[in-house]
Design a protein around this motif. Structure first.
Motif, mmCIF file in Angstrom:
data_model
loop_
_atom_site.group_PDB
_atom_site.id
_atom_site.type_symbol
_atom_site.label_atom_id
_atom_site.label_comp_id
_atom_site.label_asym_id
_atom_site.label_seq_id
_atom_site.Cartn_x
_atom_site.Cartn_y
_atom_site.Cartn_z
ATOM 1 N N ALA A 72 0.857 -1.193 0.000
ATOM 2 C CA ALA A 72 0.000 0.000 0.000
ATOM 3 C C ALA A 72 0.892 1.242 0.000
ATOM 4 C CB ALA A 72 -0.891 -0.012 1.247
ATOM 5 N N TRP A 73 0.415 2.298 -0.629
ATOM 6 C CA TRP A 73 1.200 3.540 -0.680
ATOM 7 C C TRP A 73 0.913 4.391 0.552
ATOM 8 C CZ3 TRP A 73 4.786 4.166 -4.449
ATOM 9 C CH2 TRP A 73 4.699 3.300 -5.542
ATOM 10 N N GLY A 74 1.949 5.025 1.070
ATOM 11 C CA GLY A 74 1.698 5.842 2.244
ATOM 12 C C GLY A 74 2.949 6.507 2.786
ATOM 13 N N PHE A 75 2.869 6.846 4.072
ATOM 14 C CA PHE A 75 3.925 7.621 4.723
ATOM 15 C C PHE A 75 4.426 6.916 5.982
ATOM 16 C CE2 PHE A 75 1.525 10.614 2.238
ATOM 17 C CZ PHE A 75 2.490 11.461 1.732
ATOM 18 N N ARG A 91 10.787 11.855 7.228
ATOM 19 C CA ARG A 91 9.478 11.322 6.831
ATOM 20 C C ARG A 91 9.555 10.879 5.370
ATOM 21 N NH1 ARG A 91 4.710 10.752 9.038
ATOM 22 N NH2 ARG A 91 2.734 11.193 8.031
ATOM 23 N N LEU A 92 9.014 9.690 5.095
ATOM 24 C CA LEU A 92 9.141 9.080 3.768
ATOM 25 C C LEU A 92 7.781 8.832 3.156
ATOM 26 C CD1 LEU A 92 11.663 6.229 4.732
ATOM 27 C CD2 LEU A 92 12.237 8.509 3.831
ATOM 28 N N TYR A 93 7.742 8.924 1.816
ATOM 29 C CA TYR A 93 6.574 8.494 1.039
ATOM 30 C C TYR A 93 7.002 7.289 0.211
ATOM 31 C CZ TYR A 93 3.218 8.279 -2.802
ATOM 32 O OH TYR A 93 2.295 7.844 -3.720
ATOM 33 N N GLY A 113 15.862 11.061 -1.668
ATOM 34 C CA GLY A 113 15.334 9.775 -1.209
ATOM 35 C C GLY A 113 16.330 8.653 -1.426
ATOM 36 N N PHE A 114 15.817 7.439 -1.537
ATOM 37 C CA PHE A 114 16.699 6.274 -1.702
ATOM 38 C C PHE A 114 15.875 5.108 -2.244
ATOM 39 C CE2 PHE A 114 15.020 6.273 2.618
ATOM 40 C CZ PHE A 114 14.500 4.994 2.752
ATOM 41 N N VAL A 115 16.573 4.020 -2.563
ATOM 42 C CA VAL A 115 15.838 2.792 -2.916
ATOM 43 C C VAL A 115 16.086 1.763 -1.815
ATOM 44 C CG1 VAL A 115 16.022 3.174 -5.413
ATOM 45 C CG2 VAL A 115 17.726 1.779 -4.270
ATOM 46 N N GLN A 130 11.339 2.711 -4.509
ATOM 47 C CA GLN A 130 11.833 4.059 -4.201
ATOM 48 C C GLN A 130 11.097 4.669 -3.011
ATOM 49 O OE1 GLN A 130 11.494 6.273 -7.832
ATOM 50 N NE2 GLN A 130 12.846 4.848 -8.890
ATOM 51 N N TYR A 131 11.850 5.335 -2.159
ATOM 52 C CA TYR A 131 11.270 6.060 -1.018
ATOM 53 C C TYR A 131 11.687 7.512 -1.134
ATOM 54 C CZ TYR A 131 9.892 1.561 0.646
ATOM 55 O OH TYR A 131 9.278 0.340 0.716
ATOM 56 N N ARG A 132 10.698 8.419 -1.084
ATOM 57 C CA ARG A 132 11.004 9.841 -1.226
ATOM 58 C C ARG A 132 11.007 10.502 0.143
ATOM 59 N NH1 ARG A 132 7.132 10.481 -5.890
ATOM 60 N NH2 ARG A 132 6.004 12.047 -4.700
ATOM 61 N N ARG A 133 12.011 11.326 0.391
ATOM 62 C CA ARG A 133 12.020 12.120 1.640
ATOM 63 C C ARG A 133 11.104 13.305 1.395
ATOM 64 N NH1 ARG A 133 18.564 11.892 2.000
ATOM 65 N NH2 ARG A 133 18.559 11.493 4.235
ATOM 66 N N VAL A 134 10.046 13.395 2.153
ATOM 67 C CA VAL A 134 9.009 14.369 1.807
ATOM 68 C C VAL A 134 9.539 15.805 1.862
ATOM 69 C CG1 VAL A 134 7.137 12.844 2.532
ATOM 70 C CG2 VAL A 134 8.016 14.544 4.135
#
Ligand SMILES: NC(=O)c1ccc[n+]([C@@H]2O[C@H](COP(=O)([O-])OP(=O)(O)OC[C@H]3O[C@@H](n4cnc5c(N)ncnc54)[C@H](OP(=O)(O)O)[C@@H]3O)[C@@H](O)[C@H]2O)c1
Length: 360
Positions: A72-75, A91-93, A113-115, A130-134
């Motif tokens: 699931a997509w989220g934070f 905090r990551l998305y 961000g990072f993988v 992939q994770y994005r740093r918000v």
């Protein structure tokens, strides 16, 4: 630290669910531990589970044999980090299980961000890793977090589909028929197509969702499934299918026949009525997979240009969604179970989007 809690579904019966509780692992060098704050749930997550084996969705967050953790997509927030380049509190998305905690192995860390470099995810489509740093994301708006979790991955798909159709000159047609028109992915596609104004956009939906779809204003015409034959069949048309309802696909192919210049399978919201018929008139349905299109456009345009184009369109869409989408927050185990059941059984309302949290 309190134990980690995981929502799991039986892989051969999606109606059976359970909770598994296990200690949060000790932090090992190279890892970071994320406390998952909120995740969205729509029919897209049901599709992840339905095609969990075929498309490897069960491999992202492994569980005990026979059970699956639905992505699931989220934070979430980094609560332990062994890496200098990743701060606790970030905090990551990104892509999470419906759980309280996730251990990641951050690789290719940048300010943005990072993988997750965990070995079990290496062969899976890159976009999910992939994770994005918000705080480094120029498109991030704290007030729209819930809308981002519910809509952004679906909007990306709609945007990429519109790009694909335009790139193919709409397969020599000027009409696009979209099934499961009330789904958020379909609404995203219709929104982008209607803004571009290059084709007529016709939505197919259930009688109960017809009024909702009509009110959106991004479809030129809305037709209940039973009335497919009311659409003029003389001119060429493209079919984009989010439903995978055998009766609907069959009716569309038989009605348009050779006038159907492309038939595109995107989803399976009607997951229990799958298409079984072979040898339908018209073109053979072709699967559209958003991660593959992202890879293609990243090669063609470069990642930055793709992100910028998507971000511009997203901004308009998320602001428009205020007029038709209500966020329904659910907290705790019972709320997660209820949201899963309602979504699985097709009872979730198209004008609502679940955002779930297992936090205190
Ligand atoms: N290929 C890709 O790369 C890709 C990427 C993203 C999403 N998708 C797919 O797009 C589809 C739409 O996802 P979404 O999250 O946007 O959906 P959603 O907004 O949750 O869709 C809700 C709509 O789906 C229909 N529906 C849902 N469950 C149903 C059921 N059990 N029985 C009958 N109808 C049901 C109803 O629409 P109607 O009454 O209008 O039929 C309902 O209003 C999913 O199958 C998803 O996997 C594919």
């Amino acid at each position: 630290m309190p134990d980690a809690l995981h929502f799991e579904v039986s892989r051969d019966d999606l109606r059976r669910t359970r909770w598994s509780v296990e200690p949060v692992p000790e932090l090992t060098p190279g890892d970071a531990i994320v406390r998952i704050d909120r995740t969205a749930l729509t029919a897209n997550n049901i599709s992840y589970a339905v095609s969990g084996d075929a498309l490897s969705y069960w491999k992202f967050f492994p569980a005990e044999a026979g059970w699956g953790r639905v992505p699931a997509w989220g934070f979430g927030d980094v609560i332990r980090s062994s890496l200098d380049a990743l701060a606790e509190g970030d905090r990551l998305y990104g892509y999470f299980p419906i759980s309280t905690h996730l251990v990641l192995r951050p690789a290719a860390i940048t300010p943005g961000g990072f993988v997750d470099g965990a070995a079990h995810r290496a062969a899976l489509p890159g976009v999910y890793n992939q994770y994005r740093r918000v705080l480094a994301d120029p498109g991030y708006d704290a007030a729209s977090e819930d809308r981002q979790a519910v809509l952004q991955p679906l909007f990306m798909t709609g945007f990429l589909l519109a790009d694909f159709l335009a790139d193919e000159q709409f397969f020599a047609s000027r009409r696009v028929v979209i099934a499961s028109a009330s789904s958020k992915t379909a609404v995203s596609l219709a929104f982008v197509l209607s803004r571009a104004g290059a084709c007529e956009v016709i939505g197919l939906t259930s009688p109960r969702n017809t009024a909702f779809v009509e009110k959106l204003g991004c479809y030129d015409r809305v037709v209940p499934y039973q009335e497919i034959r009311s659409i003029a069949a003389a001119d060429p048309v493209v079919f984009v299918d989010m439903a995978n309802d055998g009766a609907v696909v069959g009716a569309v192919h038989r009605h348009f026949g050779e006038r159907l210049t492309h038939s595109c399978v995107v989803g399976a919201t009607h997951w229990e009525s799958a298409l079984r018929e072979r040898d339908l008139p018209g073109p053979r349905p072709a699967f559209f997979f958003a991660p593959a299109r992202i890879e293609k456009r990243t090669r063609d345009w470069g990642g930055r240009v793709l992100q910028e184009r998507m971000a511009r369109a997203w901004h308009d869409f998320v602001s428009d969604s205020q007029s038709w989408l209500e966020i329904c927050e659910g907290r705790g185990r019972a709320a997660v179970e209820r949201a899963w059941r309602e979504t699985l059984e097709g009872r979730a309302r198209p004008d609502q989007g679940y955002v779930l949290s297992l936090g205190d």
